[in-house]
Design a protein around this motif. Structure first.
Motif, PDB file in Angstrom:
ATOM      1  N   ARG A  80       0.689  -1.360  -0.243  1.00 26.06           N
ATOM      2  CA  ARG A  80      -0.160   0.347  -0.045  1.00 26.06           C
ATOM      3  C   ARG A  80       1.029   1.108  -0.108  1.00 26.06           C
ATOM      4  O   ARG A  80       0.099   2.257  -0.385  1.00 26.06           O
ATOM      5  N   HIS A  81       1.902   0.971  -0.163  1.00 27.85           N
ATOM      6  CA  HIS A  81       3.358   2.417   0.450  1.00 27.85           C
ATOM      7  C   HIS A  81       3.824   2.292  -0.004  1.00 27.85           C
ATOM      8  O   HIS A  81       5.224   0.593   0.345  1.00 27.85           O
ATOM      9  N   VAL A  82       4.842   3.558  -0.228  1.00 34.39           N
ATOM     10  CA  VAL A  82       6.718   3.482  -0.604  1.00 34.39           C
ATOM     11  C   VAL A  82       7.024   4.389   0.108  1.00 34.39           C
ATOM     12  O   VAL A  82       6.766   5.217   0.266  1.00 34.39           O
ATOM     13  N   THR A  83       8.180   3.276   0.722  1.00 39.68           N
ATOM     14  CA  THR A  83       9.882   4.492   1.108  1.00 39.68           C
ATOM     15  C   THR A  83      10.828   4.713   0.918  1.00 39.68           C
ATOM     16  O   THR A  83      11.041   3.165  -0.429  1.00 39.68           O
ATOM     17  N   LEU A  84      11.918   5.151   1.269  1.00 42.43           N
ATOM     18  CA  LEU A  84      13.269   5.226   0.497  1.00 42.43           C
ATOM     19  C   LEU A  84      13.872   4.536   1.177  1.00 42.43           C
ATOM     20  O   LEU A  84      14.083   5.357   2.763  1.00 42.43           O
ATOM     21  N   VAL A  85      15.157   3.846   1.179  1.00 40.11           N
ATOM     22  CA  VAL A  85      15.520   2.964   2.432  1.00 40.11           C
ATOM     23  C   VAL A  85      16.888   3.631   1.991  1.00 40.11           C
ATOM     24  O   VAL A  85      17.613   3.981   1.157  1.00 40.11           O
ATOM     25  N   LEU A  86      17.763   4.636   2.920  1.00 40.53           N
ATOM     26  CA  LEU A  86      19.180   4.694   3.563  1.00 40.53           C
ATOM     27  C   LEU A  86      20.040   5.015   3.908  1.00 40.53           C
ATOM     28  O   LEU A  86      19.355   3.568   4.688  1.00 40.53           O
ATOM     29  N   PRO A  87      21.434   5.098   3.877  1.00 41.34           N
ATOM     30  CA  PRO A  87      22.163   4.516   4.938  1.00 41.34           C
ATOM     31  C   PRO A  87      22.089   5.345   6.181  1.00 41.34           C
ATOM     32  O   PRO A  87      21.437   6.272   5.971  1.00 41.34           O
ATOM     33  N   GLY A  88      22.163   4.727   6.757  1.00 44.08           N
ATOM     34  CA  GLY A  88      21.936   4.206   8.454  1.00 44.08           C
ATOM     35  C   GLY A  88      23.516   6.109   9.120  1.00 44.08           C
ATOM     36  O   GLY A  88      23.189   6.413   9.899  1.00 44.08           O
ATOM     37  N   GLY A  89      23.762   6.138   8.398  1.00 45.90           N
ATOM     38  CA  GLY A  89      25.110   7.269   8.582  1.00 45.90           C
ATOM     39  C   GLY A  89      26.002   7.195   9.826  1.00 45.90           C
ATOM     40  O   GLY A  89      25.956   5.605  10.204  1.00 45.90           O
ATOM     41  N   ARG A  90      26.158   8.200  10.689  1.00 47.78           N
ATOM     42  CA  ARG A  90      26.931   7.836  11.854  1.00 47.78           C
ATOM     43  C   ARG A  90      26.415   6.641  12.636  1.00 47.78           C
ATOM     44  O   ARG A  90      26.509   6.371  13.867  1.00 47.78           O
ATOM     45  N   GLU A  91      24.996   6.942  13.023  1.00 49.28           N
ATOM     46  CA  GLU A  91      23.784   6.113  13.677  1.00 49.28           C
ATOM     47  C   GLU A  91      23.426   4.373  13.341  1.00 49.28           C
ATOM     48  O   GLU A  91      24.151   3.853  14.004  1.00 49.28           O
ATOM     49  N   GLY A  92      24.633   4.051  12.404  1.00 48.62           N
ATOM     50  CA  GLY A  92      25.055   2.771  11.479  1.00 48.62           C
ATOM     51  C   GLY A  92      23.447   2.059  11.077  1.00 48.62           C
ATOM     52  O   GLY A  92      22.597   2.990  11.478  1.00 48.62           O
TER      53      GLY A  92
END
Length: 239
Positions: free
Chosen positions: A154-166
């Motif tokens: 039902r929905h689309v999201t975009l996965v990104l690197p977590g950065g310094r948080e990992g």
């Protein structure tokens, strides 16, 4: 001059401008992350006008580009790209259309994508998928995650690197917020993304990208060090 467009956990990004353009919003944000002049135009109206993204405010420009993206992702394809099954706008963005959009301006030049259905995967195979994404998703090479109910995406999201948080982060276009993508919530199908819990489809980088060999104009394959792809036995154990 505006600062480069960046998103990290806790950021407030643009929101989707209609109920059916979550996929278009993800494609637009993905392009903003790798194309500074495009991002500058959407954010502030500075620089050269982007045809298809006209408007006097950020929301208007973002909404116009969402419509431009949807016309491409839901159409029959562009010249040289082969035929695509037309998709009703009321059903949002088809994964093959979003794949094409990410490969053509929504990621670092030459990044290749594949579609992976994960709805019927076991917890073990979903954990393997999440950890695979940790290798595949880097700056300029995001992934799209379709989520939904037990019955439908039902929905689309975009996965990104977590950065310094990992770990991994996720841009959620309904709110515009960037949140941690929790591994356990992904594995147990208890996500909270736009009100939806179940991961359905990944449109993820392949880990192979056509890149220039030094200063030469020829191209070759760059293959980063990756964790092994989950085995077919693991991925289909509970299907």
């Amino acid at each position: 001059m505006s600062a480069p467009f960046r998103l990290s956990v806790g950021s407030q990004g643009p929101q989707q401008q209609s109920p059916t353009t979550c996929g278009s919003a993800c494609a637009t944000v993905a392009r903003m992350l790798v194309d500074p002049p495009f991002a500058r135009w959407i954010e502030s109206g500075e620089g050269h006008t982007v045809p298809g993204a006209e408007g006097s405010t950020r929301a208007e420009r973002f909404a116009a580009w969402e419509r431009t993206v949807m016309a491409r992702t839901n159409g029959v394809g562009r010249p040289g790209e082969g035929f695509s099954l037309p998709w009703p706008h009321a059903l949002g963005t088809p994964p093959w259309g979003l794949k094409r959009e990410l490969e053509n301006g929504g990621s670092s030049r030459g990044t290749r994508y594949r579609m992976v259905s994960v709805r019927a995967h076991s917890e073990e195979s979903l954990r393997a998928r999440y950890r695979r994404l940790l290798d595949l998703v880097v700056d300029g090479e995001p992934a799209a995650l379709y989520v939904g109910s037990l019955l439908l995406p039902r929905h689309v999201t975009l996965v990104l690197p977590g950065g310094r948080e990992g770990g991994l982060a996720v841009y959620e276009p309904d709110s515009g917020r960037v949140l941690p993508l929790d591994e356990q919530a992904f594995v147990t199908k208890k996500l909270a993304l736009g009100g939806w819990r179940v991961p359905w489809i990944l449109v993820q980088p392949t880990g192979h990208r056509r890149a220039r060999n030094g200063t030469s104009a020829t191209y070759g394959w760059r293959v980063p060090h990756l964790a092994p792809d989950p085995s077919p036995e693991m991925l289909h154990r509970d299907e």
